[in-house]
Scaffold this active site. Structure first.
Site, PDB file in Angstrom:
ATOM      1  N   HIS A 265      -3.432   2.844  -3.970  1.00  0.00           N
ATOM      2  CA  HIS A 265      -3.353   3.696  -2.624  1.00  0.00           C
ATOM      3  C   HIS A 265      -4.581   3.883  -1.968  1.00  0.00           C
ATOM      4  O   HIS A 265      -4.997   4.367  -0.933  1.00  0.00           O
ATOM      5  CB  HIS A 265      -2.840   5.127  -2.779  1.00  0.00           C
ATOM      6  CG  HIS A 265      -3.732   5.783  -3.667  1.00  0.00           C
ATOM      7  ND1 HIS A 265      -3.694   5.663  -5.056  1.00  0.00           N
ATOM      8  CD2 HIS A 265      -4.565   6.779  -3.468  1.00  0.00           C
ATOM      9  CE1 HIS A 265      -4.717   6.742  -5.469  1.00  0.00           C
ATOM     10  NE2 HIS A 265      -5.084   7.315  -4.350  1.00  0.00           N
TER      11      HIS A 265
HETATM   12  C1  UD1 Z   1      -5.022  11.242  -0.916  1.00  0.00           C
HETATM   13  C2  UD1 Z   1      -6.558  11.857  -1.302  1.00  0.00           C
HETATM   14  C3  UD1 Z   1      -7.057  10.743  -2.606  1.00  0.00           C
HETATM   15  C4  UD1 Z   1      -5.978  10.784  -3.581  1.00  0.00           C
HETATM   16  C5  UD1 Z   1      -4.581  10.481  -3.191  1.00  0.00           C
HETATM   17  C6  UD1 Z   1      -3.801  10.949  -4.290  1.00  0.00           C
HETATM   18  C7  UD1 Z   1      -8.203  12.361   0.480  1.00  0.00           C
HETATM   19  C8  UD1 Z   1      -9.103  11.991   1.241  1.00  0.00           C
HETATM   20  N1  UD1 Z   1      -7.448  11.532  -0.253  1.00  0.00           N
HETATM   21  O1  UD1 Z   1      -5.101  10.006  -0.326  1.00  0.00           O
HETATM   22  O2  UD1 Z   1      -8.126  11.054  -2.720  1.00  0.00           O
HETATM   23  O3  UD1 Z   1      -6.399   9.974  -4.525  1.00  0.00           O
HETATM   24  O4  UD1 Z   1      -4.248  11.609  -2.154  1.00  0.00           O
HETATM   25  O5  UD1 Z   1      -2.472  10.154  -3.967  1.00  0.00           O
HETATM   26  O6  UD1 Z   1      -7.822  13.656   0.287  1.00  0.00           O
HETATM   27  N2  UD1 Z   1       1.937  10.152   3.185  1.00  0.00           N
HETATM   28  C9  UD1 Z   1       3.183  10.193   3.329  1.00  0.00           C
HETATM   29  N3  UD1 Z   1       3.884  11.264   2.563  1.00  0.00           N
HETATM   30  C10 UD1 Z   1       3.164  12.316   1.855  1.00  0.00           C
HETATM   31  C11 UD1 Z   1       1.662  11.920   1.900  1.00  0.00           C
HETATM   32  C12 UD1 Z   1       1.247  10.938   2.613  1.00  0.00           C
HETATM   33  O7  UD1 Z   1       4.030   9.494   4.004  1.00  0.00           O
HETATM   34  O8  UD1 Z   1       3.807  13.309   1.032  1.00  0.00           O
HETATM   35  C13 UD1 Z   1       1.197   9.021   4.024  1.00  0.00           C
HETATM   36  C14 UD1 Z   1       1.089   9.307   5.421  1.00  0.00           C
HETATM   37  O9  UD1 Z   1       1.492   8.113   6.107  1.00  0.00           O
HETATM   38  C15 UD1 Z   1      -0.557   9.373   5.197  1.00  0.00           C
HETATM   39  C16 UD1 Z   1      -0.955   8.523   4.315  1.00  0.00           C
HETATM   40  O10 UD1 Z   1       0.060   8.626   3.469  1.00  0.00           O
HETATM   41  O11 UD1 Z   1      -1.069   9.133   6.505  1.00  0.00           O
HETATM   42  C17 UD1 Z   1      -2.127   8.925   3.571  1.00  0.00           C
HETATM   43  O12 UD1 Z   1      -2.166  10.473   2.935  1.00  0.00           O
HETATM   44  P1  UD1 Z   1      -3.395  11.225   2.941  1.00  0.00           P
HETATM   45  O13 UD1 Z   1      -2.844  12.388   2.236  1.00  0.00           O
HETATM   46  O14 UD1 Z   1      -4.337  11.314   3.985  1.00  0.00           O
HETATM   47  O15 UD1 Z   1      -4.271  10.284   1.774  1.00  0.00           O
HETATM   48  P2  UD1 Z   1      -4.018   9.488   0.402  1.00  0.00           P
HETATM   49  O16 UD1 Z   1      -3.995   7.994   0.670  1.00  0.00           O
HETATM   50  O17 UD1 Z   1      -2.507  10.065  -0.054  1.00  0.00           O
HETATM   51  N1  UDP Z   2       1.995   9.381 -10.980  1.00  0.00           N
HETATM   52  C1  UDP Z   2       3.072   9.745 -10.984  1.00  0.00           C
HETATM   53  N2  UDP Z   2       3.924   8.852 -10.467  1.00  0.00           N
HETATM   54  C2  UDP Z   2       3.697   7.863  -9.785  1.00  0.00           C
HETATM   55  C3  UDP Z   2       2.375   7.403  -9.985  1.00  0.00           C
HETATM   56  C4  UDP Z   2       1.458   8.207 -10.312  1.00  0.00           C
HETATM   57  O1  UDP Z   2       3.294  10.633 -11.603  1.00  0.00           O
HETATM   58  O2  UDP Z   2       4.569   7.268  -9.459  1.00  0.00           O
HETATM   59  C5  UDP Z   2       0.740  10.318 -11.585  1.00  0.00           C
HETATM   60  C6  UDP Z   2      -0.142   9.702 -12.630  1.00  0.00           C
HETATM   61  O3  UDP Z   2       0.169   9.752 -13.871  1.00  0.00           O
HETATM   62  C7  UDP Z   2      -1.673  10.530 -12.295  1.00  0.00           C
HETATM   63  C8  UDP Z   2      -1.408  11.012 -10.761  1.00  0.00           C
HETATM   64  O4  UDP Z   2      -0.238  10.774 -10.331  1.00  0.00           O
HETATM   65  O5  UDP Z   2      -1.687  11.701 -13.069  1.00  0.00           O
HETATM   66  C9  UDP Z   2      -2.444  10.094 -10.187  1.00  0.00           C
HETATM   67  O6  UDP Z   2      -2.272  10.098  -8.802  1.00  0.00           O
HETATM   68  P1  UDP Z   2      -2.977   9.051  -7.801  1.00  0.00           P
HETATM   69  O7  UDP Z   2      -3.226   7.910  -8.227  1.00  0.00           O
HETATM   70  O8  UDP Z   2      -2.075   9.484  -6.489  1.00  0.00           O
HETATM   71  O9  UDP Z   2      -4.332   9.899  -7.131  1.00  0.00           O
HETATM   72  P2  UDP Z   2      -5.932   9.960  -8.022  1.00  0.00           P
HETATM   73  O10 UDP Z   2      -5.718   9.893  -9.180  1.00  0.00           O
HETATM   74  O11 UDP Z   2      -6.169   8.294  -7.589  1.00  0.00           O
HETATM   75  O12 UDP Z   2      -6.600  10.772  -7.163  1.00  0.00           O
END
Ligand code: UD1
Ligand code: UDP
Length: 438
Positions: A206
Protein backbone atom coordinates in the site's frame (compact mmCIF):
# COMPACT_ATOMS: atom_id res chain seq x y z
CA UNK A 1 -4.55 8.30 36.02
CA UNK A 2 -6.32 9.21 32.80
CA UNK A 3 -4.47 7.99 29.72
CA UNK A 4 -5.36 9.24 26.25
CA UNK A 5 -4.71 7.01 23.25
CA UNK A 6 -4.90 8.47 19.75
CA UNK A 7 -5.13 6.09 16.81
CA UNK A 8 -6.49 6.20 13.29
CA UNK A 9 -5.35 3.36 11.06
CA UNK A 10 -5.22 -0.44 11.02
CA UNK A 11 -1.64 -0.87 12.28
CA UNK A 12 -2.18 1.58 15.13
CA UNK A 13 -5.23 -0.34 16.34
CA UNK A 14 -3.23 -3.60 16.23
CA UNK A 15 -0.13 -2.27 17.97
CA UNK A 16 -2.04 -0.23 20.56
CA UNK A 17 -4.28 -3.18 21.49
CA UNK A 18 -1.90 -4.57 24.16
CA UNK A 19 -1.27 -1.06 25.49
CA UNK A 20 -5.02 -0.48 25.81
CA UNK A 21 -5.40 -3.86 27.57
CA UNK A 22 -2.61 -2.95 29.98
CA UNK A 23 -4.13 0.47 30.74
CA UNK A 24 -7.47 -1.14 31.56
CA UNK A 25 -6.05 -4.12 33.44
CA UNK A 26 -4.14 -1.76 35.73
CA UNK A 27 -7.32 0.17 36.50
CA UNK A 28 -6.49 3.45 34.75
CA UNK A 29 -9.07 5.54 32.96
CA UNK A 30 -8.80 5.13 29.19
CA UNK A 31 -9.62 7.97 26.80
CA UNK A 32 -9.66 6.39 23.35
CA UNK A 33 -9.68 8.77 20.38
CA UNK A 34 -10.07 7.38 16.84
CA UNK A 35 -9.25 9.92 14.13
CA UNK A 36 -11.27 7.99 11.53
CA UNK A 37 -8.46 7.97 8.93
CA UNK A 38 -9.32 4.34 8.24
CA UNK A 39 -13.06 3.88 8.19
CA UNK A 40 -13.96 0.79 6.10
CA UNK A 41 -15.25 -1.97 8.36
CA UNK A 42 -12.42 -4.28 7.33
CA UNK A 43 -9.77 -1.58 7.95
CA UNK A 44 -10.99 -0.53 11.38
CA UNK A 45 -14.08 -1.95 13.14
CA UNK A 46 -13.15 -5.60 12.48
CA UNK A 47 -9.95 -5.12 14.48
CA UNK A 48 -11.86 -3.77 17.47
CA UNK A 49 -13.93 -6.96 17.37
CA UNK A 50 -11.02 -9.39 16.84
CA UNK A 51 -8.86 -7.75 19.49
CA UNK A 52 -11.77 -7.23 21.91
CA UNK A 53 -11.11 -3.51 22.22
CA UNK A 54 -13.52 -1.01 23.76
CA UNK A 55 -15.41 1.33 21.48
CA UNK A 56 -13.55 4.65 21.08
CA UNK A 57 -14.81 7.45 23.32
CA UNK A 58 -14.50 9.81 20.36
CA UNK A 59 -14.29 9.33 16.59
CA UNK A 60 -13.21 12.42 14.66
CA UNK A 61 -14.26 10.91 11.30
CA UNK A 62 -11.59 12.71 9.25
CA UNK A 63 -11.85 10.20 6.40
CA UNK A 64 -9.54 10.38 3.38
CA UNK A 65 -7.91 13.50 1.98
CA UNK A 66 -4.65 15.28 1.29
CA UNK A 67 -2.05 15.18 4.06
CA UNK A 68 -2.52 18.81 5.05
CA UNK A 69 -6.29 18.63 5.14
CA UNK A 70 -6.38 15.29 6.94
CA UNK A 71 -3.77 16.26 9.53
CA UNK A 72 -5.31 19.68 10.09
CA UNK A 73 -8.79 18.26 10.68
CA UNK A 74 -7.37 15.67 13.05
CA UNK A 75 -5.53 18.36 15.01
CA UNK A 76 -8.69 20.43 15.36
CA UNK A 77 -10.71 17.43 16.54
CA UNK A 78 -8.07 16.06 18.90
CA UNK A 79 -7.51 19.49 20.45
CA UNK A 80 -11.20 19.88 21.28
CA UNK A 81 -11.25 16.47 22.98
CA UNK A 82 -8.03 17.00 24.93
CA UNK A 83 -9.10 20.42 26.21
CA UNK A 84 -12.36 18.90 27.42
CA UNK A 85 -11.00 15.64 28.82
CA UNK A 86 -7.60 16.74 30.20
CA UNK A 87 -5.78 13.38 30.22
CA UNK A 88 -2.55 13.06 32.23
CA UNK A 89 -0.67 11.70 29.22
CA UNK A 90 -1.39 11.00 25.54
CA UNK A 91 -0.01 7.96 23.73
CA UNK A 92 0.47 7.82 19.96
CA UNK A 93 1.91 4.97 17.92
CA UNK A 94 4.10 4.77 14.83
CA UNK A 95 4.29 7.13 11.89
CA UNK A 96 0.86 7.90 10.43
CA UNK A 97 -0.76 11.31 10.21
CA UNK A 98 -2.54 10.55 13.51
CA UNK A 99 0.76 10.36 15.39
CA UNK A 100 1.81 13.74 14.02
CA UNK A 101 -1.54 15.36 14.80
CA UNK A 102 -1.86 13.80 18.26
CA UNK A 103 1.69 14.56 19.37
CA UNK A 104 1.72 18.14 18.14
CA UNK A 105 -1.62 19.05 19.68
CA UNK A 106 -0.99 17.36 23.04
CA UNK A 107 2.50 18.79 23.49
CA UNK A 108 1.23 22.32 22.78
CA UNK A 109 -1.42 21.81 25.46
CA UNK A 110 1.43 20.79 27.81
CA UNK A 111 0.14 17.23 28.01
CA UNK A 112 3.11 14.83 27.90
CA UNK A 113 3.21 12.53 24.89
CA UNK A 114 4.43 8.94 24.90
CA UNK A 115 5.51 7.88 21.42
CA UNK A 116 5.13 4.14 21.01
CA UNK A 117 7.59 2.85 18.40
CA UNK A 118 9.71 5.99 18.53
CA UNK A 119 13.16 6.37 16.98
CA UNK A 120 12.61 4.46 13.72
CA UNK A 121 14.34 6.09 10.76
CA UNK A 122 14.46 5.20 7.08
CA UNK A 123 16.54 8.34 6.40
CA UNK A 124 14.26 8.88 3.40
CA UNK A 125 12.23 12.07 3.67
CA UNK A 126 10.38 11.30 0.45
CA UNK A 127 8.22 9.05 2.66
CA UNK A 128 5.38 10.84 4.48
CA UNK A 129 5.92 8.39 7.34
CA UNK A 130 9.53 9.57 7.88
CA UNK A 131 8.35 13.15 8.26
CA UNK A 132 5.64 12.05 10.69
CA UNK A 133 8.02 10.02 12.84
CA UNK A 134 10.60 12.77 13.10
CA UNK A 135 8.03 15.48 13.83
CA UNK A 136 6.26 13.27 16.39
CA UNK A 137 9.55 12.52 18.12
CA UNK A 138 10.17 16.27 18.33
CA UNK A 139 6.86 16.62 20.18
CA UNK A 140 7.24 13.69 22.57
CA UNK A 141 8.10 13.41 26.24
CA UNK A 142 8.67 9.65 26.52
CA UNK A 143 10.17 7.54 23.75
CA UNK A 144 9.19 3.87 23.80
CA UNK A 145 11.67 2.45 21.33
CA UNK A 146 11.61 -1.15 20.08
CA UNK A 147 15.38 -1.74 19.90
CA UNK A 148 18.72 -0.32 20.97
CA UNK A 149 19.28 0.71 17.34
CA UNK A 150 16.26 3.03 17.41
CA UNK A 151 17.39 4.38 20.79
CA UNK A 152 20.76 5.26 19.26
CA UNK A 153 19.00 7.04 16.36
CA UNK A 154 17.38 9.31 18.92
CA UNK A 155 20.44 10.01 21.04
CA UNK A 156 22.39 10.91 17.91
CA UNK A 157 19.67 13.45 17.10
CA UNK A 158 20.14 14.97 20.54
CA UNK A 159 17.28 13.43 22.54
CA UNK A 160 18.02 12.73 26.18
CA UNK A 161 18.64 9.06 27.00
CA UNK A 162 16.70 9.65 30.23
CA UNK A 163 13.49 9.94 28.19
CA UNK A 164 14.16 6.85 26.07
CA UNK A 165 12.96 3.38 27.11
CA UNK A 166 13.83 0.23 25.17
CA UNK A 167 10.65 -1.81 25.45
CA UNK A 168 10.54 -4.08 22.41
CA UNK A 169 7.72 -3.67 19.90
CA UNK A 170 4.13 -4.09 21.05
CA UNK A 171 3.37 -5.94 17.79
CA UNK A 172 5.08 -8.95 19.41
CA UNK A 173 2.67 -8.69 22.35
CA UNK A 174 -0.27 -8.66 19.92
CA UNK A 175 1.08 -11.58 17.89
CA UNK A 176 1.79 -13.79 20.88
CA UNK A 177 -1.50 -12.98 22.62
CA UNK A 178 -3.61 -13.76 19.57
CA UNK A 179 -1.95 -16.53 17.56
CA UNK A 180 -3.12 -19.36 19.83
CA UNK A 181 -6.68 -18.02 19.86
CA UNK A 182 -6.52 -17.54 16.10
CA UNK A 183 -5.29 -21.08 15.44
CA UNK A 184 -8.30 -22.46 17.30
CA UNK A 185 -10.94 -20.28 15.68
CA UNK A 186 -9.79 -19.33 12.18
CA UNK A 187 -11.05 -21.16 9.11
CA UNK A 188 -9.17 -18.97 6.66
CA UNK A 189 -7.00 -21.69 5.15
CA UNK A 190 -10.03 -23.90 4.38
CA UNK A 191 -12.00 -20.90 3.17
CA UNK A 192 -9.32 -19.99 0.65
CA UNK A 193 -9.55 -23.51 -0.79
CA UNK A 194 -5.85 -23.73 -1.65
CA UNK A 195 -4.65 -27.06 -3.05
CA UNK A 196 -1.04 -26.74 -1.92
CA UNK A 197 -0.34 -25.33 1.54
CA UNK A 198 3.47 -25.48 1.25
CA UNK A 199 3.93 -22.60 -1.14
CA UNK A 200 1.79 -19.73 0.17
CA UNK A 201 3.03 -16.21 -0.34
CA UNK A 202 1.11 -13.61 1.61
CA UNK A 203 1.33 -10.33 -0.25
CA UNK A 204 0.40 -6.88 1.01
CA UNK A 205 1.27 -3.50 -0.43
CA UNK A 206 0.00 0.00 0.00
CA UNK A 207 3.06 2.26 0.24
CA UNK A 208 2.60 5.44 -1.82
CA UNK A 209 5.99 5.06 -3.53
CA UNK A 210 4.93 1.65 -4.90
CA UNK A 211 1.24 1.86 -5.63
CA UNK A 212 1.10 5.44 -6.92
CA UNK A 213 4.12 4.93 -9.21
CA UNK A 214 3.08 3.31 -12.48
CA UNK A 215 6.50 1.91 -13.34
CA UNK A 216 7.16 0.37 -9.94
CA UNK A 217 3.68 -1.05 -9.78
CA UNK A 218 4.11 -2.55 -13.27
CA UNK A 219 7.36 -4.24 -12.22
CA UNK A 220 5.89 -5.73 -9.06
CA UNK A 221 2.73 -6.91 -10.82
CA UNK A 222 4.91 -8.35 -13.60
CA UNK A 223 6.70 -10.46 -10.97
CA UNK A 224 3.39 -11.65 -9.50
CA UNK A 225 2.25 -12.96 -12.88
CA UNK A 226 5.43 -15.05 -13.13
CA UNK A 227 5.42 -16.46 -9.60
CA UNK A 228 3.39 -19.47 -10.74
CA UNK A 229 5.15 -21.93 -8.42
CA UNK A 230 3.40 -20.23 -5.53
CA UNK A 231 -0.10 -19.60 -4.25
CA UNK A 232 -0.19 -15.86 -3.73
CA UNK A 233 -2.80 -14.63 -1.28
CA UNK A 234 -3.26 -10.90 -1.69
CA UNK A 235 -5.58 -9.17 0.82
CA UNK A 236 -5.77 -5.89 -0.97
CA UNK A 237 -5.56 -2.46 0.69
CA UNK A 238 -8.31 -0.13 -0.63
CA UNK A 239 -5.69 2.33 -1.87
CA UNK A 240 -3.98 -0.38 -3.93
CA UNK A 241 -7.22 -1.68 -5.41
CA UNK A 242 -8.05 1.81 -6.60
CA UNK A 243 -4.68 2.40 -8.28
CA UNK A 244 -4.55 -1.07 -9.86
CA UNK A 245 -7.96 -0.38 -11.38
CA UNK A 246 -6.89 3.09 -12.50
CA UNK A 247 -3.76 1.72 -14.23
CA UNK A 248 -5.79 -1.13 -15.81
CA UNK A 249 -3.81 -3.84 -14.00
CA UNK A 250 -6.52 -5.29 -11.78
CA UNK A 251 -8.52 -7.60 -14.07
CA UNK A 252 -5.49 -9.55 -15.38
CA UNK A 253 -4.40 -10.16 -11.82
CA UNK A 254 -7.82 -11.43 -10.73
CA UNK A 255 -7.83 -13.88 -13.65
CA UNK A 256 -4.57 -15.59 -12.61
CA UNK A 257 -5.19 -19.02 -11.06
CA UNK A 258 -2.25 -18.75 -8.65
CA UNK A 259 -3.28 -15.32 -7.33
CA UNK A 260 -6.05 -15.09 -4.74
CA UNK A 261 -7.18 -11.52 -4.18
CA UNK A 262 -9.32 -10.90 -1.12
CA UNK A 263 -10.59 -7.92 0.83
CA UNK A 264 -8.38 -6.92 3.78
CA UNK A 265 -8.54 -9.81 6.26
CA UNK A 266 -9.33 -9.60 9.99
CA UNK A 267 -6.39 -9.88 12.38
CA UNK A 268 -6.95 -13.42 13.66
CA UNK A 269 -7.37 -14.88 10.18
CA UNK A 270 -4.45 -12.85 8.91
CA UNK A 271 -2.17 -14.13 11.71
CA UNK A 272 -2.98 -17.71 10.74
CA UNK A 273 -2.44 -16.95 7.06
CA UNK A 274 0.99 -15.39 7.56
CA UNK A 275 2.11 -18.04 10.02
CA UNK A 276 1.38 -20.72 7.35
CA UNK A 277 3.17 -18.80 4.58
CA UNK A 278 6.54 -19.66 3.10
CA UNK A 279 7.18 -16.00 2.23
CA UNK A 280 5.71 -12.65 3.23
CA UNK A 281 6.02 -10.27 0.29
CA UNK A 282 5.25 -6.78 1.50
CA UNK A 283 5.94 -3.11 1.74
CA UNK A 284 4.23 -2.91 5.13
CA UNK A 285 6.12 -1.86 8.23
CA UNK A 286 4.23 -4.10 10.64
CA UNK A 287 4.51 -7.13 8.38
CA UNK A 288 8.32 -6.95 8.42
CA UNK A 289 8.13 -7.20 12.21
CA UNK A 290 5.48 -9.91 12.30
CA UNK A 291 7.41 -11.98 9.75
CA UNK A 292 10.48 -12.24 11.96
CA UNK A 293 8.30 -12.76 15.03
CA UNK A 294 6.54 -15.72 13.38
CA UNK A 295 9.67 -17.12 11.68
CA UNK A 296 8.54 -16.45 8.14
CA UNK A 297 11.05 -15.04 5.60
CA UNK A 298 10.14 -11.54 4.45
CA UNK A 299 10.85 -10.03 1.05
CA UNK A 300 10.29 -6.32 1.36
CA UNK A 301 9.20 -4.34 -1.67
CA UNK A 302 11.23 -1.29 -0.70
CA UNK A 303 14.62 0.32 -1.25
CA UNK A 304 15.18 1.15 2.40
CA UNK A 305 13.64 0.24 5.71
CA UNK A 306 13.24 1.82 9.10
CA UNK A 307 13.39 -1.76 10.41
CA UNK A 308 17.05 -2.54 9.52
CA UNK A 309 17.30 -4.92 12.49
CA UNK A 310 15.24 -7.46 10.54
CA UNK A 311 17.68 -7.34 7.62
CA UNK A 312 20.73 -7.51 9.90
CA UNK A 313 19.21 -10.52 11.68
CA UNK A 314 18.83 -12.25 8.31
CA UNK A 315 15.04 -12.58 8.24
CA UNK A 316 14.25 -9.85 5.72
CA UNK A 317 15.61 -9.04 2.26
CA UNK A 318 14.89 -5.72 0.54
CA UNK A 319 13.97 -6.52 -3.06
CA UNK A 320 12.72 -3.06 -4.07
CA UNK A 321 10.37 -3.07 -7.04
CA UNK A 322 12.92 -5.05 -9.04
CA UNK A 323 11.08 -7.80 -10.90
CA UNK A 324 14.09 -10.07 -11.45
CA UNK A 325 15.33 -9.73 -7.90
CA UNK A 326 11.85 -10.55 -6.56
CA UNK A 327 11.64 -13.67 -8.77
CA UNK A 328 15.19 -14.87 -8.03
CA UNK A 329 14.87 -14.46 -4.26
CA UNK A 330 11.44 -16.06 -4.03
CA UNK A 331 12.65 -19.02 -6.07
CA UNK A 332 15.73 -19.39 -3.85
CA UNK A 333 13.54 -19.54 -0.75
CA UNK A 334 11.36 -22.23 -2.34
CA UNK A 335 14.21 -24.36 -3.70
CA UNK A 336 17.19 -23.87 -1.38
CA UNK A 337 16.45 -25.33 2.04
CA UNK A 338 19.55 -23.93 3.74
CA UNK A 339 18.73 -20.45 2.51
CA UNK A 340 15.11 -20.80 3.63
CA UNK A 341 16.01 -22.14 7.07
CA UNK A 342 18.56 -19.42 7.67
CA UNK A 343 15.96 -16.74 6.98
CA UNK A 344 13.29 -18.55 8.94
CA UNK A 345 15.48 -18.93 12.03
CA UNK A 346 16.60 -15.30 12.19
CA UNK A 347 16.49 -14.00 15.76
CA UNK A 348 13.60 -11.66 16.53
CA UNK A 349 15.02 -8.27 17.60
CA UNK A 350 11.69 -6.95 18.87
CA UNK A 351 11.50 -8.44 22.35
CA UNK A 352 9.47 -11.03 24.21
CA UNK A 353 5.95 -9.68 24.03
CA UNK A 354 6.00 -7.58 27.20
CA UNK A 355 6.46 -4.16 25.62
CA UNK A 356 3.10 -2.77 26.79
CA UNK A 357 3.77 -3.75 30.38
CA UNK A 358 7.18 -2.03 30.30
CA UNK A 359 5.56 1.13 28.92
CA UNK A 360 2.95 1.22 31.66
CA UNK A 361 5.64 0.71 34.32
CA UNK A 362 7.41 3.83 33.04
CA UNK A 363 4.20 5.88 32.90
CA UNK A 364 3.02 4.81 36.37
CA UNK A 365 6.42 5.54 37.85
CA UNK A 366 6.42 9.04 36.33
CA UNK A 367 2.88 9.68 37.56
CA UNK A 368 3.69 8.55 41.10
CA UNK A 369 6.77 10.79 41.16
CA UNK A 370 4.80 13.77 39.86
CA UNK A 371 6.84 13.75 36.65
CA UNK A 372 4.02 13.98 34.12
CA UNK A 373 4.27 17.73 33.94
CA UNK A 374 5.53 20.12 31.29
CA UNK A 375 6.51 23.21 33.21
CA UNK A 376 8.94 26.09 32.90
CA UNK A 377 12.25 25.19 34.63
CA UNK A 378 13.12 26.54 38.07
CA UNK A 379 16.81 25.62 38.26
CA UNK A 380 19.22 27.99 36.57
CA UNK A 381 21.65 26.30 34.18
CA UNK A 382 23.69 28.83 32.27
CA UNK A 383 25.51 26.18 30.27
CA UNK A 384 24.93 22.72 28.88
CA UNK A 385 28.18 22.20 27.02
CA UNK A 386 28.71 19.06 24.95
CA UNK A 387 32.02 17.30 25.55
CA UNK A 388 33.71 14.14 24.40
CA UNK A 389 35.99 12.10 26.63
CA UNK A 390 38.03 8.92 26.69
CA UNK A 391 37.19 7.36 30.06
CA UNK A 392 39.88 5.52 32.01
CA UNK A 393 38.09 5.43 35.38
CA UNK A 394 36.34 2.25 36.46
CA UNK A 395 32.89 3.87 36.64
CA UNK A 396 29.27 3.30 35.56
CA UNK A 397 27.13 5.79 33.63
CA UNK A 398 25.17 6.69 36.77
CA UNK A 399 28.29 7.15 38.90
CA UNK A 400 29.87 9.34 36.22
CA UNK A 401 26.75 11.50 35.91
CA UNK A 402 26.49 12.01 39.67
CA UNK A 403 30.19 12.70 40.11
CA UNK A 404 30.54 15.20 37.24
CA UNK A 405 27.00 16.71 37.23
CA UNK A 406 26.55 15.60 33.67
CA UNK A 407 24.37 13.65 31.25
CA UNK A 408 25.95 10.85 29.23
CA UNK A 409 24.52 10.94 25.70
CA UNK A 410 26.16 8.02 23.97
CA UNK A 411 28.95 5.53 24.54
CA UNK A 412 31.40 4.25 21.96
CA UNK A 413 32.82 0.93 23.13
CA UNK A 414 34.55 -1.90 21.23
CA UNK A 415 33.76 -0.25 17.88
CA UNK A 416 30.04 -0.02 18.72
CA UNK A 417 27.64 2.71 19.70
CA UNK A 418 25.99 1.72 22.97
CA UNK A 419 22.89 3.23 24.58
CA UNK A 420 23.86 4.63 28.00
CA UNK A 421 21.89 2.46 30.42
CA UNK A 422 22.72 3.63 33.96
CA UNK A 423 24.52 0.47 35.08
CA UNK A 424 26.90 0.17 32.10
CA UNK A 425 30.58 0.43 33.00
CA UNK A 426 32.25 2.99 30.74
CA UNK A 427 35.90 2.26 31.50
CA UNK A 428 37.91 2.32 28.23
CA UNK A 429 35.04 3.87 26.29
CA UNK A 430 34.67 7.17 24.50
CA UNK A 431 31.63 9.07 25.68
CA UNK A 432 29.69 12.07 24.45
CA UNK A 433 28.18 13.93 27.39
CA UNK A 434 26.72 17.23 28.50
CA UNK A 435 28.16 19.07 31.44
CA UNK A 436 25.75 21.24 33.41
CA UNK A 437 27.03 24.51 34.77
CA UNK A 438 25.09 26.99 36.88
C1 UD1 B 1 -1.93 5.10 6.00
C2 UD1 B 1 -0.67 5.68 6.60
C3 UD1 B 1 0.48 4.70 6.42
C4 UD1 B 1 0.12 3.35 6.99
C5 UD1 B 1 -1.20 2.86 6.40
C6 UD1 B 1 -1.64 1.60 7.08
C7 UD1 B 1 -0.31 8.10 6.58
C8 UD1 B 1 0.35 9.22 5.88
N1 UD1 B 1 -0.28 6.92 5.95
O1 UD1 B 1 -1.71 4.92 4.59
O2 UD1 B 1 1.63 5.18 7.09
O3 UD1 B 1 1.14 2.44 6.68
O4 UD1 B 1 -2.22 3.85 6.61
O5 UD1 B 1 -2.54 0.88 6.29
O6 UD1 B 1 -0.83 8.28 7.64
N2 UD1 B 1 -9.17 4.16 1.89
C9 UD1 B 1 -10.38 3.53 1.86
N3 UD1 B 1 -10.91 3.11 3.04
C10 UD1 B 1 -10.32 3.28 4.24
C11 UD1 B 1 -9.09 3.93 4.27
C12 UD1 B 1 -8.52 4.37 3.08
O7 UD1 B 1 -10.97 3.35 0.80
O8 UD1 B 1 -10.87 2.86 5.27
C13 UD1 B 1 -8.56 4.59 0.61
C14 UD1 B 1 -8.92 6.03 0.22
O9 UD1 B 1 -9.04 6.08 -1.16
C15 UD1 B 1 -7.68 6.81 0.62
C16 UD1 B 1 -6.56 5.80 0.39
O10 UD1 B 1 -7.14 4.53 0.71
O11 UD1 B 1 -7.50 7.98 -0.12
C17 UD1 B 1 -5.35 6.04 1.24
O12 UD1 B 1 -5.71 6.09 2.63
P1 UD1 B 1 -4.82 6.94 3.66
O13 UD1 B 1 -5.35 6.73 5.02
O14 UD1 B 1 -4.65 8.34 3.20
O15 UD1 B 1 -3.39 6.30 3.52
P2 UD1 B 1 -2.93 4.79 3.59
O16 UD1 B 1 -2.34 4.45 2.28
O17 UD1 B 1 -4.01 3.94 4.14
N1 UDP C 1 -3.07 -6.86 8.49
C1 UDP C 1 -4.28 -7.54 8.69
N2 UDP C 1 -5.03 -7.90 7.61
C2 UDP C 1 -4.63 -7.63 6.33
C3 UDP C 1 -3.39 -6.97 6.14
C4 UDP C 1 -2.65 -6.60 7.22
O1 UDP C 1 -4.66 -7.80 9.84
O2 UDP C 1 -5.36 -7.98 5.39
C5 UDP C 1 -2.30 -6.42 9.65
C6 UDP C 1 -0.90 -6.98 9.75
O3 UDP C 1 -0.90 -8.19 10.48
C7 UDP C 1 -0.14 -5.88 10.47
C8 UDP C 1 -0.87 -4.62 10.09
O4 UDP C 1 -2.11 -5.02 9.53
O5 UDP C 1 -0.21 -6.02 11.87
C9 UDP C 1 -0.06 -3.84 9.09
O6 UDP C 1 -0.82 -2.81 8.59
P1 UDP C 1 -0.41 -2.03 7.29
O7 UDP C 1 0.43 -2.88 6.43
O8 UDP C 1 -1.67 -1.50 6.73
O9 UDP C 1 0.40 -0.77 7.86
P2 UDP C 1 1.95 -0.53 8.20
O10 UDP C 1 2.38 -1.53 9.19
O11 UDP C 1 2.71 -0.58 6.92
O12 UDP C 1 1.95 0.87 8.73
Amino acid sequence: MKIGVVLGTRPEIIKMAPVIDEIQNRGHELLLIHTGQHYDKEMSEDFFIDLELPKPNYNIHVGSGSHGKQTGLMMKGIEEVLIKEKPDIVLVQGDTNAVLAGALVAQKLHIPVGHVEAGLRSFDVSMPEEINRMAADDCSYFYFVPTEESAINLVLEGYSPKDIFITGNSVVDTCYRNLKIAEKTSTIIDDLGLENLDNIITLTMHRAENVDDKERLHNIIGALHELKDFNIVFPIHPRTKKTLERFGLYDDLVNEKHIHITKPIGYLDFLVLISKSIIILTDSGGLQEEAITLNVPALTLRYNTERPETVEAGGNILVGADKNYILETASKILNDNDFYNKMKNAKNPYGNGNAASKMLDVIENAYENNNLKIEAPETIYSGFKVEMKQVSEDITVKEFEDKYNSLVRVIYKNDNMVFPQENINIKDSIILFNKYSN
